[in-house]
Design a protein around this motif. Structure first.
Motif, PDB file in Angstrom:
ATOM      1  N   GLN A  50       0.827  -1.213   0.000  1.00 46.75           N
ATOM      2  CA  GLN A  50       0.000   0.000   0.000  1.00 46.75           C
ATOM      3  C   GLN A  50       0.864   1.268   0.000  1.00 46.75           C
ATOM      4  OE1 GLN A  50      -3.556   0.047  -0.255  1.00 46.75           O
ATOM      5  NE2 GLN A  50      -2.934  -2.001  -0.903  1.00 46.75           N
ATOM      6  N   THR A  51       1.957   1.231  -0.738  1.00 47.70           N
ATOM      7  CA  THR A  51       2.847   2.386  -0.866  1.00 47.70           C
ATOM      8  C   THR A  51       2.213   3.388  -1.815  1.00 47.70           C
ATOM      9  OG1 THR A  51       4.760   0.984  -0.499  1.00 47.70           O
ATOM     10  CG2 THR A  51       5.173   3.111  -1.522  1.00 47.70           C
ATOM     11  N   ARG A  52       2.069   4.619  -1.341  1.00 48.97           N
ATOM     12  CA  ARG A  52       1.421   5.672  -2.136  1.00 48.97           C
ATOM     13  C   ARG A  52       2.410   6.663  -2.727  1.00 48.97           C
ATOM     14  NH1 ARG A  52      -2.732   2.859  -2.703  1.00 48.97           N
ATOM     15  NH2 ARG A  52      -4.154   2.647  -0.979  1.00 48.97           N
ATOM     16  N   HIS A  53       3.623   6.691  -2.228  1.00 45.75           N
ATOM     17  CA  HIS A  53       4.630   7.638  -2.702  1.00 45.75           C
ATOM     18  C   HIS A  53       5.892   6.864  -3.062  1.00 45.75           C
ATOM     19  CE1 HIS A  53       7.612  10.887  -2.624  1.00 45.75           C
ATOM     20  NE2 HIS A  53       6.599  11.690  -2.871  1.00 45.75           N
ATOM     21  N   ALA A  54       6.543   7.289  -4.132  1.00 45.25           N
ATOM     22  CA  ALA A  54       7.693   6.536  -4.643  1.00 45.25           C
ATOM     23  C   ALA A  54       8.829   6.419  -3.633  1.00 45.25           C
ATOM     24  CB  ALA A  54       8.201   7.187  -5.919  1.00 45.25           C
ATOM     25  N   LEU A  55       8.988   7.391  -2.752  1.00 49.22           N
ATOM     26  CA  LEU A  55      10.100   7.345  -1.808  1.00 49.22           C
ATOM     27  C   LEU A  55       9.753   6.608  -0.515  1.00 49.22           C
ATOM     28  CD1 LEU A  55      11.633  10.898  -2.319  1.00 49.22           C
ATOM     29  CD2 LEU A  55      12.352   8.726  -3.301  1.00 49.22           C
ATOM     30  N   ASP A  56       8.489   6.319  -0.312  1.00 46.62           N
ATOM     31  CA  ASP A  56       8.108   5.507   0.851  1.00 46.62           C
ATOM     32  C   ASP A  56       8.575   4.072   0.616  1.00 46.62           C
ATOM     33  OD1 ASP A  56       6.865   7.712   1.933  1.00 46.62           O
ATOM     34  OD2 ASP A  56       4.844   7.089   1.379  1.00 46.62           O
ATOM     35  N   ASN A  57       9.107   3.456   1.627  1.00 50.34           N
ATOM     36  CA  ASN A  57       9.586   2.067   1.537  1.00 50.34           C
ATOM     37  C   ASN A  57      10.630   1.879   0.436  1.00 50.34           C
ATOM     38  OD1 ASN A  57       7.737   1.333   3.547  1.00 50.34           O
ATOM     39  ND2 ASN A  57       6.161   0.892   2.025  1.00 50.34           N
ATOM     40  N   ARG A  58      11.395   2.916   0.139  1.00 50.06           N
ATOM     41  CA  ARG A  58      12.349   2.865  -0.967  1.00 50.06           C
ATOM     42  C   ARG A  58      13.356   1.734  -0.811  1.00 50.06           C
ATOM     43  NH1 ARG A  58      16.637   7.498  -2.276  1.00 50.06           N
ATOM     44  NH2 ARG A  58      17.429   6.693  -0.324  1.00 50.06           N
ATOM     45  N   HIS A  59      13.945   1.604   0.369  1.00 53.45           N
ATOM     46  CA  HIS A  59      14.966   0.570   0.560  1.00 53.45           C
ATOM     47  C   HIS A  59      14.359  -0.831   0.538  1.00 53.45           C
ATOM     48  CE1 HIS A  59      18.002   3.564   1.062  1.00 53.45           C
ATOM     49  NE2 HIS A  59      17.354   4.126   2.071  1.00 53.45           N
ATOM     50  N   ALA A  60      13.161  -0.971   1.068  1.00 51.61           N
ATOM     51  CA  ALA A  60      12.493  -2.274   1.012  1.00 51.61           C
ATOM     52  C   ALA A  60      12.161  -2.636  -0.430  1.00 51.61           C
ATOM     53  CB  ALA A  60      11.229  -2.258   1.863  1.00 51.61           C
ATOM     54  N   GLN A  61      11.732  -1.644  -1.218  1.00 52.34           N
ATOM     55  CA  GLN A  61      11.426  -1.912  -2.620  1.00 52.34           C
ATOM     56  C   GLN A  61      12.698  -2.264  -3.391  1.00 52.34           C
ATOM     57  OE1 GLN A  61       9.584   1.230  -4.941  1.00 52.34           O
ATOM     58  NE2 GLN A  61       8.650  -0.292  -6.277  1.00 52.34           N
ATOM     59  N   GLN A  62      13.798  -1.590  -3.104  1.00 52.33           N
ATOM     60  CA  GLN A  62      15.056  -1.914  -3.765  1.00 52.33           C
ATOM     61  C   GLN A  62      15.492  -3.338  -3.424  1.00 52.33           C
ATOM     62  OE1 GLN A  62      17.503   1.293  -2.355  1.00 52.33           O
ATOM     63  NE2 GLN A  62      17.054   2.594  -4.127  1.00 52.33           N
ATOM     64  N   ALA A  63      15.348  -3.724  -2.175  1.00 53.03           N
ATOM     65  CA  ALA A  63      15.695  -5.089  -1.769  1.00 53.03           C
ATOM     66  C   ALA A  63      14.780  -6.101  -2.467  1.00 53.03           C
ATOM     67  CB  ALA A  63      15.602  -5.229  -0.252  1.00 53.03           C
ATOM     68  N   PHE A  64      13.498  -5.781  -2.558  1.00 54.83           N
ATOM     69  CA  PHE A  64      12.541  -6.653  -3.228  1.00 54.83           C
ATOM     70  C   PHE A  64      12.920  -6.824  -4.701  1.00 54.83           C
ATOM     71  CE2 PHE A  64       8.513  -7.166  -5.613  1.00 54.83           C
ATOM     72  CZ  PHE A  64       8.085  -8.372  -5.069  1.00 54.83           C
ATOM     73  N   LEU A  65      13.255  -5.723  -5.371  1.00 55.89           N
ATOM     74  CA  LEU A  65      13.634  -5.798  -6.778  1.00 55.89           C
ATOM     75  C   LEU A  65      14.942  -6.558  -6.963  1.00 55.89           C
ATOM     76  CD1 LEU A  65      12.646  -2.228  -8.016  1.00 55.89           C
ATOM     77  CD2 LEU A  65      11.471  -4.391  -8.465  1.00 55.89           C
ATOM     78  N   PHE A  66      15.878  -6.407  -6.028  1.00 56.37           N
ATOM     79  CA  PHE A  66      17.129  -7.168  -6.082  1.00 56.37           C
ATOM     80  C   PHE A  66      16.826  -8.665  -6.038  1.00 56.37           C
ATOM     81  CE2 PHE A  66      20.732  -9.247  -3.984  1.00 56.37           C
ATOM     82  CZ  PHE A  66      21.768  -8.871  -4.825  1.00 56.37           C
ATOM     83  N   VAL A  67      15.913  -9.055  -5.168  1.00 59.89           N
ATOM     84  CA  VAL A  67      15.539 -10.474  -5.051  1.00 59.89           C
ATOM     85  C   VAL A  67      14.802 -10.941  -6.307  1.00 59.89           C
ATOM     86  CG1 VAL A  67      14.091 -12.110  -3.777  1.00 59.89           C
ATOM     87  CG2 VAL A  67      15.542 -10.488  -2.539  1.00 59.89           C
ATOM     88  N   VAL A  68      13.873 -10.131  -6.802  1.00 61.44           N
ATOM     89  CA  VAL A  68      13.120 -10.503  -8.008  1.00 61.44           C
ATOM     90  C   VAL A  68      14.069 -10.678  -9.192  1.00 61.44           C
ATOM     91  CG1 VAL A  68      11.464  -9.652  -9.726  1.00 61.44           C
ATOM     92  CG2 VAL A  68      10.912  -9.531  -7.293  1.00 61.44           C
ATOM     93  N   LEU A  69      14.993  -9.735  -9.380  1.00 64.53           N
ATOM     94  CA  LEU A  69      15.951  -9.861 -10.475  1.00 64.53           C
ATOM     95  C   LEU A  69      16.867 -11.067 -10.265  1.00 64.53           C
ATOM     96  CD1 LEU A  69      16.890  -6.118 -11.106  1.00 64.53           C
ATOM     97  CD2 LEU A  69      15.400  -7.592 -12.470  1.00 64.53           C
ATOM     98  N   GLY A  70      17.222 -11.341  -9.020  1.00 66.33           N
ATOM     99  CA  GLY A  70      18.029 -12.521  -8.726  1.00 66.33           C
ATOM    100  C   GLY A  70      17.308 -13.804  -9.111  1.00 66.33           C
ATOM    101  N   ILE A  71      16.033 -13.876  -8.791  1.00 66.06           N
ATOM    102  CA  ILE A  71      15.238 -15.052  -9.174  1.00 66.06           C
ATOM    103  C   ILE A  71      15.149 -15.160 -10.689  1.00 66.06           C
ATOM    104  CG2 ILE A  71      12.910 -16.034  -9.127  1.00 66.06           C
ATOM    105  CD1 ILE A  71      12.694 -14.830  -6.243  1.00 66.06           C
ATOM    106  N   TYR A  72      14.869 -14.041 -11.351  1.00 70.00           N
ATOM    107  CA  TYR A  72      14.749 -14.009 -12.811  1.00 70.00           C
ATOM    108  C   TYR A  72      16.035 -14.534 -13.466  1.00 70.00           C
ATOM    109  CZ  TYR A  72      14.671 -11.902 -17.506  1.00 70.00           C
ATOM    110  OH  TYR A  72      14.752 -11.688 -18.852  1.00 70.00           O
TER     111      TYR A  72
END
Length: 178
Positions: A50-72
């Protein structure tokens, strides 16, 4: 000349590295395809948190994308190639020409961040503005790609460190799945 006996070993596999321009074209095409992967993963993350602003949860989103790209990348490299690699007839194999294990594919993913990590570390250390980071990043990518010319087999250095190599898939024998 007599034919080879049935139990004779096949000739050693000759692994030919694709040209640097072809590998870089594949690299750019991979970036275009990753735009969609990152877009969908970012949308999923934003919806689930439920993130409404791009900078909210920025580090968590970066970690999530790192994991997603790692899986890919781990998944596709374990299978031999991504869609971009398939398009450009490039396959990733281990030093002997065998398919990668998932552990080796994951190790290659971690080491492949050498394409981006040095300029990003400098950005944090020197507090550089975005435009300077983009110039630095572009320069580093060019240098990193050209350093492959100094490898004895023309491989990228992160591939050498990971025990992997990029080869022309048209030169590999067809493998039959068990």
């Amino acid at each position: 000349m007599s034919p080879l006996p049935v139990d004779a070993a096949p000739p050693p596999l000759r692994l030919i590295a694709p040209s640097l321009p072809r590998r870089m074209a594949c690299w750019l095409y991979e970036g275009v395809l990753l735009f969609g992967v990152v877009f969908i993963a970012g949308y999923l993350f934003s919806a689930l948190t439920q993130t409404r602003h791009a900078l909210d949860n920025r580090h968590a989103q970066q970690a999530f994308l790192f994991v997603v790209l790692g899986i890919y990348f781990t998944w596709f490299w374990h299978k031999g190639q991504t869609l971009a690699m398939k398009t450009w007839h490039i396959r990733v194999v281990d030093r002997r020409g065998e398919p990668l294990t998932q552990a080796r594919a994951l190790w290659r993913y971690v080491l492949s961040w050498s394409w981006f990590l040095p300029p990003l570390v400098l950005r944090e250390w020197l507090q550089l503005p975005a435009l300077e980071v983009l110039v630095l990043l572009g320069g580093w990518i060019a240098v990193w790609a050209l350093l492959a010319r100094f490898h004895p087999e023309r491989q990228f250095w992160h591939d050498a460190w990971a025990g992997t190599r990029l080869v022309d898939s048209r030169t590999l024998p067809m493998r039959v799945a068990p």
